[in-house]
Design a protein around this motif. Structure first.
Motif, mmCIF file in Angstrom:
data_model
loop_
_atom_site.group_PDB
_atom_site.id
_atom_site.type_symbol
_atom_site.label_atom_id
_atom_site.label_comp_id
_atom_site.label_asym_id
_atom_site.label_seq_id
_atom_site.Cartn_x
_atom_site.Cartn_y
_atom_site.Cartn_z
ATOM 1 N N ASP A 166 0.868 -1.174 0.000
ATOM 2 C CA ASP A 166 0.000 0.000 0.000
ATOM 3 C C ASP A 166 0.904 1.222 0.000
ATOM 4 O O ASP A 166 1.710 1.405 0.910
ATOM 5 C CB ASP A 166 -0.883 -0.023 1.247
ATOM 6 N N ARG A 167 0.767 2.040 -0.997
ATOM 7 C CA ARG A 167 1.629 3.225 -1.109
ATOM 8 C C ARG A 167 1.430 4.204 0.043
ATOM 9 O O ARG A 167 2.270 5.054 0.277
ATOM 10 C CB ARG A 167 1.421 3.912 -2.447
ATOM 11 N N GLN A 168 0.336 4.079 0.775
ATOM 12 C CA GLN A 168 0.057 4.958 1.911
ATOM 13 C C GLN A 168 0.572 4.380 3.225
ATOM 14 O O GLN A 168 0.451 5.011 4.277
ATOM 15 C CB GLN A 168 -1.450 5.199 2.031
ATOM 16 N N LEU A 169 1.146 3.191 3.199
ATOM 17 C CA LEU A 169 1.641 2.540 4.410
ATOM 18 C C LEU A 169 2.790 3.351 5.000
ATOM 19 O O LEU A 169 3.780 3.632 4.321
ATOM 20 C CB LEU A 169 2.122 1.128 4.053
ATOM 21 N N SER A 170 2.651 3.732 6.253
ATOM 22 C CA SER A 170 3.686 4.548 6.894
ATOM 23 C C SER A 170 4.816 3.671 7.423
ATOM 24 O O SER A 170 4.659 2.458 7.598
ATOM 25 C CB SER A 170 3.081 5.354 8.051
ATOM 26 N N LEU A 171 5.937 4.297 7.703
ATOM 27 C CA LEU A 171 7.071 3.587 8.286
ATOM 28 C C LEU A 171 6.667 2.973 9.622
ATOM 29 O O LEU A 171 7.010 1.827 9.910
ATOM 30 C CB LEU A 171 8.270 4.527 8.457
ATOM 31 N N LEU A 172 5.930 3.699 10.436
ATOM 32 C CA LEU A 172 5.485 3.198 11.733
ATOM 33 C C LEU A 172 4.607 1.963 11.572
ATOM 34 O O LEU A 172 4.785 0.969 12.279
ATOM 35 C CB LEU A 172 4.740 4.294 12.498
ATOM 36 N N GLU A 173 3.681 1.984 10.616
ATOM 37 C CA GLU A 173 2.826 0.819 10.372
ATOM 38 C C GLU A 173 3.654 -0.367 9.880
ATOM 39 O O GLU A 173 3.403 -1.512 10.264
ATOM 40 C CB GLU A 173 1.754 1.162 9.341
ATOM 41 N N THR A 174 4.630 -0.095 9.046
ATOM 42 C CA THR A 174 5.499 -1.153 8.527
ATOM 43 C C THR A 174 6.283 -1.808 9.647
ATOM 44 O O THR A 174 6.341 -3.043 9.755
ATOM 45 C CB THR A 174 6.458 -0.574 7.467
ATOM 46 N N ILE A 175 6.872 -1.009 10.502
ATOM 47 C CA ILE A 175 7.653 -1.545 11.622
ATOM 48 C C ILE A 175 6.741 -2.271 12.610
ATOM 49 O O ILE A 175 7.108 -3.337 13.127
ATOM 50 C CB ILE A 175 8.465 -0.421 12.295
ATOM 51 N N ALA A 176 5.545 -1.732 12.853
ATOM 52 C CA ALA A 176 4.600 -2.392 13.759
ATOM 53 C C ALA A 176 4.233 -3.776 13.234
ATOM 54 O O ALA A 176 4.160 -4.744 14.000
ATOM 55 C CB ALA A 176 3.351 -1.535 13.934
ATOM 56 N N HIS A 177 4.006 -3.886 11.911
ATOM 57 C CA HIS A 177 3.694 -5.196 11.337
ATOM 58 C C HIS A 177 4.858 -6.161 11.536
ATOM 59 O O HIS A 177 4.656 -7.316 11.906
ATOM 60 C CB HIS A 177 3.356 -5.071 9.850
ATOM 61 N N LEU A 178 6.056 -5.695 11.310
ATOM 62 C CA LEU A 178 7.232 -6.540 11.534
ATOM 63 C C LEU A 178 7.285 -7.016 12.982
ATOM 64 O O LEU A 178 7.498 -8.195 13.247
ATOM 65 C CB LEU A 178 8.517 -5.768 11.230
ATOM 66 N N MET A 179 7.095 -6.098 13.901
ATOM 67 C CA MET A 179 7.204 -6.426 15.325
ATOM 68 C C MET A 179 6.134 -7.422 15.770
ATOM 69 O O MET A 179 6.399 -8.268 16.621
ATOM 70 C CB MET A 179 7.118 -5.158 16.179
#
Length: 167
Positions: free
Chosen positions: A31-44
């Motif tokens: 999703d081009r709107q995915l933020s860095l914070l959301e990306t890291i949260a998904h990883l975590m």
């Protein structure tokens, strides 16, 4: 640039670091709107329970990954996410890489009977592709919008990918 990719298990801290860097850099593909914070949260939230198959080019650069986990019944494997870097997108690479993964799952867990995964409903190309080898079983509301739920029998996926002789 070579279009051949080599499958590798993600096992060491260095592998996980390379994966995380690649995931963050390529997460816009979800999703081009995915933020860095959301990306890291998904990883975590998914890292602890997941396994990863990494795909490297001939220079050892990471070009794709597949993230998956075995569900509690032990008979279902859930594909959480996968990314193939744009320069490597082709049917042949997809087909071959997916075949590497099914052989890995077969060798790790011979009890797997079902493969399940979701894809954003607005991803027309991916929905057409996945419908070739998996059946639509419903929809759900995901973190980034409506998702289509697919599943297939592991044996059917094995046969579709012509993954070789089953043991």
């Amino acid at each position: 640039m070579s279009k051949r990719l080599y499958a590798k298990n993600c096992e060491t801290d260095s592998d996980y670091a390379r994966f995380a860097k690649f995931y963050i850099a390529e997460s816009y593909q979800f999703d081009r709107q995915l933020s860095l914070l959301e990306t890291i949260a998904h990883l975590m939230t998914t890292l602890q329970d997941s396994r990863f198959m990494l795909y490297e080019n001939e220079q050892g650069e990471l070009a794709a990954y597949l993230q998956y986990r075995y569900e509690s019944d032990g008979e279902t494997v859930f594909i959480d996410s996968a990314i193939l870097a744009e320069p490597y997108r082709s049917s042949w690479i997809f087909y071959r890489g997916f075949g590497d993964w099914v052989r890995k799952v077969e060798s790790d867990n011979r009890g797997v009977r079902l493969v399940r995964f979701y894809v954003l409903a607005n991803q027309t190309y991916l929905n057409r592709l996945y419908a070739k080898f998996a059946k639509y079983v419903g929809e759900r509301e995901g973190g980034n919008g409506r998702e289509v739920v697919y599943e297939t029998a592991f044996a059917d996926l094995w046969a579709y990918l012509k993954a070789g002789e089953r043991k």
